[in-house]
Scaffold this active site. Structure first.
Site, PDB file in Angstrom:
ATOM      1  N   LYS A 178      -9.270   2.250  -1.937  1.00  0.00           N
ATOM      2  CA  LYS A 178      -9.521   1.747  -0.583  1.00  0.00           C
ATOM      3  C   LYS A 178     -10.873   2.272  -0.084  1.00  0.00           C
ATOM      4  O   LYS A 178     -11.151   3.475  -0.187  1.00  0.00           O
ATOM      5  CB  LYS A 178      -8.398   2.227   0.336  1.00  0.00           C
ATOM      6  CG  LYS A 178      -8.373   1.610   1.720  1.00  0.00           C
ATOM      7  CD  LYS A 178      -7.111   2.080   2.478  1.00  0.00           C
ATOM      8  CE  LYS A 178      -6.919   1.409   3.808  1.00  0.00           C
ATOM      9  NZ  LYS A 178      -5.608   1.785   4.423  1.00  0.00           N
TER      10      LYS A 178
ATOM     11  N   CYS B 218      -5.443  -3.101   2.569  1.00  0.00           N
ATOM     12  CA  CYS B 218      -5.281  -3.143   4.035  1.00  0.00           C
ATOM     13  C   CYS B 218      -6.610  -3.168   4.791  1.00  0.00           C
ATOM     14  O   CYS B 218      -7.296  -4.191   4.779  1.00  0.00           O
ATOM     15  CB  CYS B 218      -4.393  -1.971   4.474  1.00  0.00           C
ATOM     16  SG  CYS B 218      -3.547  -2.281   6.045  1.00  0.00           S
TER      17      CYS B 218
ATOM     18  N   GLU C 101       0.826  -1.211   0.000  1.00  0.00           N
ATOM     19  CA  GLU C 101       0.000   0.000   0.000  1.00  0.00           C
ATOM     20  C   GLU C 101       0.865   1.269   0.000  1.00  0.00           C
ATOM     21  O   GLU C 101       1.802   1.380   0.810  1.00  0.00           O
ATOM     22  CB  GLU C 101      -0.864  -0.025   1.273  1.00  0.00           C
ATOM     23  CG  GLU C 101      -1.777   1.166   1.460  1.00  0.00           C
ATOM     24  CD  GLU C 101      -2.533   1.110   2.799  1.00  0.00           C
ATOM     25  OE1 GLU C 101      -2.204   0.254   3.640  1.00  0.00           O
ATOM     26  OE2 GLU C 101      -3.445   1.936   2.992  1.00  0.00           O
TER      27      GLU C 101
END
Lengths: 543, 543
Positions: free
Chosen positions: B112, B148, B41
């Site tokens: 995300k 994540c 990330e």
């Protein structure tokens, strides 16, 4: 319908103090014959409560305090900002809410929809955004109750909605906005523009209630305001002090002549810094400040501000000349101390300096005098000041300015020491500006201090300009970079030398490690060092 | 289909360095015959980039760097984390994205959805959450690409949705998760549980690629992992170091025996701190560390860690005894220095101390010896160390532990000085634990240092226990309060004395002003002081 605005100053976490104050203002509002009394955002617990919000006893105290206050809400409706639990299964566990209490009962709890999460704000860290929008009805009036940022997306695109767009369909008679909007010297105009634009767009009057008083580095300037549906400023309350004032909803539409708010930059900054210093000491239960007077303009200004805030009887100065101090430094410092009427001691630091140099001689050998020896002097001064603090319960006033903090022109644990940085959000040219403002009627800061060339006086014939661009140039570059986040190209286009811009930007970036350990800085601009500017220490980016 | 995971260590903002590294790993992956190469990330710009994200040139460099990398993405698909512009009219201006590049072309940019905004995370400050969910198809395999936190809402209720619930309806063959998940000593088990639960719930294998290396206070431990659909850990990569490894998607389902990851607390902490110190120096381009050796356990441990990280030739010590130092202090410190093979100098501070006392005598008069004189000694030591730093380009290693930082048992600008706090996230009992771990094969830290009663040695016969509860008690209370955010009642229920708990909590709260000026603390627990714990300085709340 009479609406009262109470711009109060609460203490973070001190629920007993806050509840007593709120109840006292409820009594005042009743005396004024108010139908509705409005308190600021999160004023029940103090703003910003930060990670206290993660502690259950803190939240429990909020709920219990609302219960305590509820008992006093007869014959008056009260709007009060406080965290409230999210009872849904999903999402963050709290809302940033406005309780609407009437007839001794919680009638509604309205949740903030737009949560600021930029600069000094971390609200999404704690709160779930409100998703529903209902007007409140009281005594046949329909009220669109909003919380601070909820009104701030009108001419921006930061959030994907405007809560008022939903609320206006329910035909409210007015908007009430409770806020915790920190001061910066250009904030009031921005804030009034937001109020004007909302009132005009939605065609209804607006009542705005803001915090007053400071919380560590954040200064809340009050300035609660009433705007009618034509976007005319009907009234604006005092800056930087608690007050309550009532307004008749039905007559404010008749106002044709706008109230004129004070917006002189240095006047506002001066008031803000006095408020910030005074509240820092009061709320920590300290009385006395100490600072080192160098004979330069930074410590001179910091002294005057401290005296304005705490009284001359509560401020003590140390003059700590070294062998590199010029003669006028001590003379000017003494004159200043006498002008403002504070006590001072003169402690020569040459002996200490020599003791250090002697002790270090076996290790430093014949290496030339450099930044080590310069910093030694600055740190000796910091140590002496801290020794006084420890012995006599002073708080050390830090005297660093924003230009120095930006480029790292200061000594960690030396002149960067202190409990509170009072001029750390003023560029050097603003330090001059405020000093001249302070001298507007009478020479308080000796003219010689303002006129002389800035010098750290840590080696012979040192001048700031030996290692820094002239302040008008430096400060302009810094302002474009720090406040405006402009690129090197954009600053070059304003007529500055490219290599100088790169050098300045690099100095700013590589001195993050020093600022990380700096004292909290009273914030008076849109972008102060500290909580609102978060840069990595270990990084390598050239603009 | 062969999937390679590259857990790289990038430098925040150094795009040239980062792109070169990424390209080198693309070449390695090609040699391994990988079909897809996965990077962590935001690794393109380094994580966390913080407010650099608000600067246009920084974002431009991200976009340009993706273009540079694209040229190397032939015969291999590359997944790489980087910020990407939000091209919609509304919302924050950036996404936290995963670029999917194949055939030299950006095929997809996935955003995300769940943005962590707690503890050390500030992602909502910069990013708009992704709202759409599409699987990626490559070589006939369908991939659920997540970033994540997107996988971290399975057994919590922090966010109102799980992106995988939408993605699973598109029948992906596997999940790929790119991460920047900082280390704490209990994080790996929590992380593996998240991976197991996702793989099992959605019934497909999972590839997880994490950062390695540290960024100021945050240490990323790598430990990238592959889990099959039965929730079996197929493999876990090294902790704290860069590496690349390839896995055949079609065979990992056959694995029945789980890989055993190392999870010994002090082993992990030791590796983490070495990584944290080494990267801090390397990335700042510094080589040499200095620290003050007192003969106590804190500085002993800090020294050993520094030597492990930087090599004995790069660490220098100062022993600075005063008239209150016990004889064994110097002896023990010398033995330690000899054990680890570092150079040291002994500088007696009594003369300096007396010079200060003499200079202050006219002001302090006959007032008793107190904290002022204690702090003077600590600050003299800090000054001498800083003088060496300035003269010889050392970075000062701070030796404060978490218990001291918590209750304010340390001197601002004295023993609290330093560029990096290396054991500031270890409670005193953990300092002992790690010291014993370090001595597991051989006595590196002299047994006498471990055995003796802790003392600041700033006045005659001083012991820590004069002003603090015994450390096993203190540290347990602190852990419940700081890490677990338990209430006083809950801690009382564990058998501690109420008045002691209240006293400890109050010490923690009232010393926020000291921690504000503390050095950045290498984070090894779930709740370290610094960026991840944000408390007001001016506040008044009793638990």
């Amino acid at each position: 319908m009479k609406i009262a605005l109470a711009q109060i100053n609460t203490l973070i976490g001190h629920f007993e103090y806050n509840v007593n104050k709120i109840v006292a203002y409820i009594q005042k509002a009743k005396k004024q014959g108010a139908d509705i009394l409005v308190f600021p955002e999160l004023c029940l617990c103090g703003y910003p409560p930060r990670d206290f919000l993660e502690f259950q006893p803190f939240i429990k105290k909020c709920t219990e305090s609302i219960e305590d206050i509820r008992k006093y809400c007869n014959d008056i409706a009260v709007i009060i900002g406080a965290p409230s639990p999210n009872t849904e299964k999903l999402g963050k566990r709290l809302y940033n809410s406005a309780y609407f209490i009437a007839d001794n009962k919680i009638q509604s709890v309205i949740h903030k929809s737009l949560l600021p999460d930029y600069d000094v704000f971390d609200e999404y860290r704690y709160f779930e955004p409100g998703k529903e929008h209902h007007v409140i009805t009281y005594k046949n009036k329909r009220i669109a109750l909003t919380i601070c940022e909820d009104l701030w997306n009108l001419n921006t695109s930061f959030y994907i909605k405007n809560p008022m767009d939903a609320l206006i369909t329910q035909k409210p008679d007015c908007i009430i906005n409770i806020a915790a909007s920190p001061f910066s010297y250009d904030q009031n105009q921005a804030r009034l523009d937001v109020l004007f634009n909302n009132a005009k767009k939605y065609g209804i009057p607006l009542f705005y209630c803001n915090h007053s008083g400071s919380q560590t580095e954040l200064i809340f300037d009050g300035g609660s305001a009433v705007v009618n549906s034509q976007g005319i400023l009907v009234d604006q309350m005092e800056f930087f002090s608690e007050n309550i004032k009532s307004y008749e909803l039905d007559t404010i539409e008749d106002v044709k002549k706008a109230f004129q708010a004070v917006t002189e930059k240095y006047d506002l900054i001066n008031q803000a810094l006095i408020c910030g210093i005074r509240n820092y000491f009061d709320k920590l239960n300290f009385k006395k400040a100490i600072l080192g007077l160098s004979g330069g303009i930074d410590s001179a200004l910091a002294l005057v501000l401290s005296v304005q805030a705490l009284g001359k009887e509560n401020v003590h100065c140390l003059l700590m000349p070294s062998l590199y101090s010029s003669e006028h430094s001590v003379k000017d410092a003494i004159q200043l101390a006498n002008n403002v009427g504070v006590t001072y001691d003169i402690i020569e630091i040459s002996e200490l300096f020599h003791t250090y140099c002697h002790l270090l001689k076996p290790y430093f050998k014949e290496l030339p005098f450099d930044i080590s020896e310069e910093n030694l002097q600055s740190r000796i001064r910091g140590m002496l000041l801290m020794a006084f603090c420890n012995k006599f319960s002073y708080i050390l006033i830090n005297t660093s300015n924003k230009s120095e903090l930006a480029v790292g022109y200061g000594t960690l644990y030396g002149d960067m020491a202190g409990g509170l940085s009072v001029i750390g959000d003023l560029y050097k040219i603003e330090v001059y500006g405020l000093s001249q403002y302070i001298n507007r009627n009478k020479e308080i800061i000796p003219e010689n201090i303002i006129a002389k060339e800035p010098s750290a006086e840590l080696k012979p014939d040192q001048k700031d300009s030996d290692s820094l661009p002239p302040y008008p140039v430096l400060d302009t570059i810094l302002f474009h970079y720090i406040e405006e986040r402009k690129t090197a190209e954009e600053i070059i286009a304003k007529g500055f030398d490219k290599s100088m811009i790169i050098k300045v930007m690099r100095m700013v970036n590589t001195n993050e490690y020093k600022r990380y350990q700096a004292a909290p800085v009273l914030r008076v601009s849109q972008k102060a060092f500290g909580y609102g500017r978060r840069m990595p220490i270990v990084a390598n980016f050239d603009f």
